[in-house]
Design a protein around this motif. Structure first.
Motif, PDB file in Angstrom:
ATOM      1  N   THR A 112       0.851  -1.187   0.000  1.00 43.04           N
ATOM      2  CA  THR A 112       0.000   0.000   0.000  1.00 43.04           C
ATOM      3  C   THR A 112       0.887   1.237   0.000  1.00 43.04           C
ATOM      4  OG1 THR A 112      -0.052  -0.045   2.428  1.00 43.04           O
ATOM      5  CG2 THR A 112      -1.849  -1.151   1.282  1.00 43.04           C
ATOM      6  N   ASP A 113       0.261   2.381  -0.252  1.00 47.78           N
ATOM      7  CA  ASP A 113       0.953   3.660  -0.104  1.00 47.78           C
ATOM      8  C   ASP A 113       2.251   3.714  -0.903  1.00 47.78           C
ATOM      9  OD1 ASP A 113       1.157   6.249   0.836  1.00 47.78           O
ATOM     10  OD2 ASP A 113       2.259   5.684   2.638  1.00 47.78           O
TER      11      ASP A 113
ATOM     12  N   GLY B  75      -2.170   3.730   7.441  1.00 48.48           N
ATOM     13  CA  GLY B  75      -1.754   5.105   7.153  1.00 48.48           C
ATOM     14  C   GLY B  75      -2.496   6.036   8.081  1.00 48.48           C
TER      15      GLY B  75
ATOM     16  N   VAL C  57      -4.758   4.853   4.381  1.00 48.93           N
ATOM     17  CA  VAL C  57      -4.326   3.845   3.425  1.00 48.93           C
ATOM     18  C   VAL C  57      -5.172   2.577   3.555  1.00 48.93           C
ATOM     19  CG1 VAL C  57      -2.381   2.405   2.688  1.00 48.93           C
ATOM     20  CG2 VAL C  57      -2.000   4.782   3.355  1.00 48.93           C
TER      21      VAL C  57
END
Length: 628
Positions: free
Chosen positions: A193-194, A590, A609
């Motif tokens: 992710t991110d 996140g 996130v």
């Protein structure tokens, strides 16, 4: 191998088995053409060899590291493998049926592994290739240990069986030795992710030349990312590279493969669903057989399994990840707030709306949609939506929400649950982000474009602007993001994201007080440091009943809690009056906006996130941190 060479290799791979398909064991029995009561497993003379028999052969088997079985078409014609089956030496096992529509082109490979087949391949075993009518096209048997790495035809499709030096699923078999420096640089950390981050680590004592080495995810149709000439990695050095550079999109369940310039697969790091959401890592760095979940993503730095503070069990989670109806998802939530009745308002940026939940997490309603009318949110022309942004309740039962692209503040009646006309739309706002509301319903709005804080009265009339420069003429805020206020001490706190700190102003006058709260971590120290920002500062909010300031340390996945009531709040030697940090037992992918409410005994965190909102009992957080 250069990029064009990699493309040629990818084109030669043919088909790769990617999904389970279990054959019907009821139609598959050991072949037998005599009338006695004994089945002869290798006697299928009454069956007809299928088209392609002898053209498609078992080409490679590996009994460790994933139970590889590979087929190869050594003919000049495409062969339809629909319904063909693979089986080990036990007729009682469920075979693997090759999916209908699978065709193998001349010189093409078809590979399956333990994630695809139901039976397991033993250290000493047999693999059979069986036609749809039960005809045994071919069987390959090996002695103990022969297939531990790769029992293969060399070269491909010939009748010469031997031990290959490395398994090459879906690619040409090889007797090439593994490069002398293989294993010196390893895949060390992954975040799906991110930014789709991949980190390499040089665990040797020599400089490693990465030129020509390549990275690839689990999809052989994707173009590998090949390191250019001159890219080196010093001993003990980390190299973090994101999806924007590699062009690889990492899925929730995926793998990353590391290839030598010759095209040999040197290493593969795979993870199960969700395991790489925060950090799938080697701990300690570079260690063999050490893959697991790290508690903190540390791109370009040593991995850690140190907890980012105490772990608290969420009271409830809202969002698609928690199996809510998709209509109730909170996609890209970055800010949230409780209204006076205890309802939680959470931004759903990608869908241009605000989602409302009751105190126990039950969905209440949505506000917004794309548009410029009351309560709606203005979309970006490029489709990259960024509204709603910050939101805060007023003292009069209203909820104020920043419409970033619309350059205004939306207003909602939380009792009647209706949208009211927006305000501040004709003022000086260019790129509004942060928001705070005082007891007189004056609005303090942060503008990220000009790095200023503007004040509006409750009707939307612009009344003043806070100091923009300090006494030396230097700009105060750099990428202002979020605001919080403490009326009792006449202070407004504003995040300066690019400096990983919080600047402090006098609320009543807009005068810069010069005191900074928190700051970036010492790069020479550990990843997690008391009261300091690991990488990026995001949400902040005061909890004035207990006299505390909550700060989101985004990349660390933790919420930091600081004491508002002491001058130590501005003192780095006192860790900025740090009282402790907490995270969720399911982690923050996140951590962004945060909103504590002593009245409702809740603290909510926008897990941006993770596309979810996590809510905790505030009393449990205080108890865990030893705050009375």
């Amino acid at each position: 191998m250069n990029r064009s060479g990699w493309l040629a290799l990818a084109g030669a791979l043919g088909l790769i088995g990617c999904g389970p398909a279990v054959g019907n064991l009821g139609s598959l029995v050991p072949p037998d053409d005599d009338d006695d009561a004994v089945d002869d497993d290798d006697d299928d003379d009454d069956l007809t060899p299928p088209d392609g028999a002898g053209d498609v052969v078992i080409n490679e088997v590996a009994s460790e590291g994933g139970d590889l079985i590979e087929l190869y078409n050594r003919s000049d014609s495409t062969v339809d493998l629909s319904g063909w089956e693979l089986l080990d030496d036990d007729w009682a096992h469920n075979p693997y049926a090759i999916p209908v529509g699978t065709e193998l082109s001349p010189g093409g490979f078809f590979a399956v592994d333990a994630n695809t087949v139901e039976f397991g391949i033993g250290d000493e075993d047999t693999v059979r290739l069986i036609a749809p009518d039960g005809y045994v096209v071919e069987e390959v048997t090996w002695e103990a240990g022969a297939a531990a790495v790769s029992w293969c035809r060399y070269t491909d499709g010939t009748d010469n069986w031997d031990q290959c030096t490395i398994a090459t699923p879906g690619a040409a078999n090889t007797m090439e030795g593994i490069p002398d420096n293989a294993g010196d640089v390893v895949i060390n950390e992954i975040r799906s992710t991110d930014g789709d981050r991949i980190e390499l680590y040089n665990r040797s004592s020599f400089v490693f030349d990465l030129g020509g080495w390549a990275l690839l995810d689990d999809n052989d149709t994707h173009e590998p990312f090949v390191f250019g000439e001159g890219v080196t990695l010093a001993p003990g050095e980390f190299l973090d590279i994101n999806g924007a550079a590699t062009g690889l999109g990492l899925g929730p369940e995926d793998s990353v493969r590391f290839y030598a310039p010759s095209g040999l697969l040197i290493e593969e790091a795979a993870w199960k669903l969700g395991a790489a959401e925060v950090s799938w890592c080697r701990f300690p760095d570079g260690a063999d057989d050490s893959w697991g979940n790290c508690t903190l993503h540390t791109p370009g730095a040593p991995n850690t399994q140190e907890y980012p503070g105490v772990l608290i069990e969420p009271l409830w989670i809202a969002g698609l990840d928690d199996a809510h109806d998709p209509a109730v998802e909170v996609d890209e939530p970055n800010e949230l707030a409780f209204d006076l009745s205890g309802q939680l308002w959470a931004g759903d940026q990608d869908n241009l709306r605000v989602q409302v939940f009751d105190l126990n997490g039950n969905f209440v309603t949505s506000f917004g949609g794309s548009g410029s009318g009351p309560g709606e949110f203005t979309p970006r022309s490029n489709g990259n939506n960024q509204g709603p942004e910050s939101m805060r309740p007023g003292s009069d039962g209203l909820m104020y929400v920043v419409d970033r692209i619309g350059r205004r503040v939306n207003v909602y009646d939380t009792d009647a649950m209706v949208a009211l006309p927006s305000i501040a739309g004709d003022g000086p706002l260019v790129d509004p982000t942060g928001l705070a509301v005082d007891s007189a319903d004056n609005l303090y709005v942060a503008d990220q474009n000009t790095n200023q804080v503007h004040v509006f009265d409750s009707t939307g009339v612009h009344t003043r602007t806070f100091d923009f420069e300090d006494a030396f003429g230097d700009q105060i805020l750099w990428k202002v993001e979020t605001l919080a206020i403490d009326e009792a001490s006449d202070r407004l706190f504003a995040t300066s994201e690019n400096e990983a700190k919080i600047e402090v102003f006098q609320m009543s006058t807009g005068t810069y007080l010069g005191g900074g709260v928190t700051g970036p971590r010492d790069s020479g120290g550990p990843a997690l440091q008391p009261g300091r920002i690991t990488t990026t500062i995001e949400g902040i909010q005061t909890e004035t009943v207990a006299g505390l300031l909550f700060i989101s340390d985004e990349s660390a996945g933790r919420m930091m809690v600081h004491d508002l009531t002491t001058p130590d709040l501005y003192d780095p030697a006192a860790d900025y009056a740090f009282r402790g940090g907490f995270s969720s037992t399911v982690h923050f992918a996140g951590a962004d906006g945060v909103y504590p409410s002593a009245v409702h005994d809740r603290v909510a965190v926008a897990d941006q996130v993770g596309s979810r909102v996590q809510v905790f009992l505030l009393s449990e957080v205080y108890e865990a941190l030893g705050i009375e």
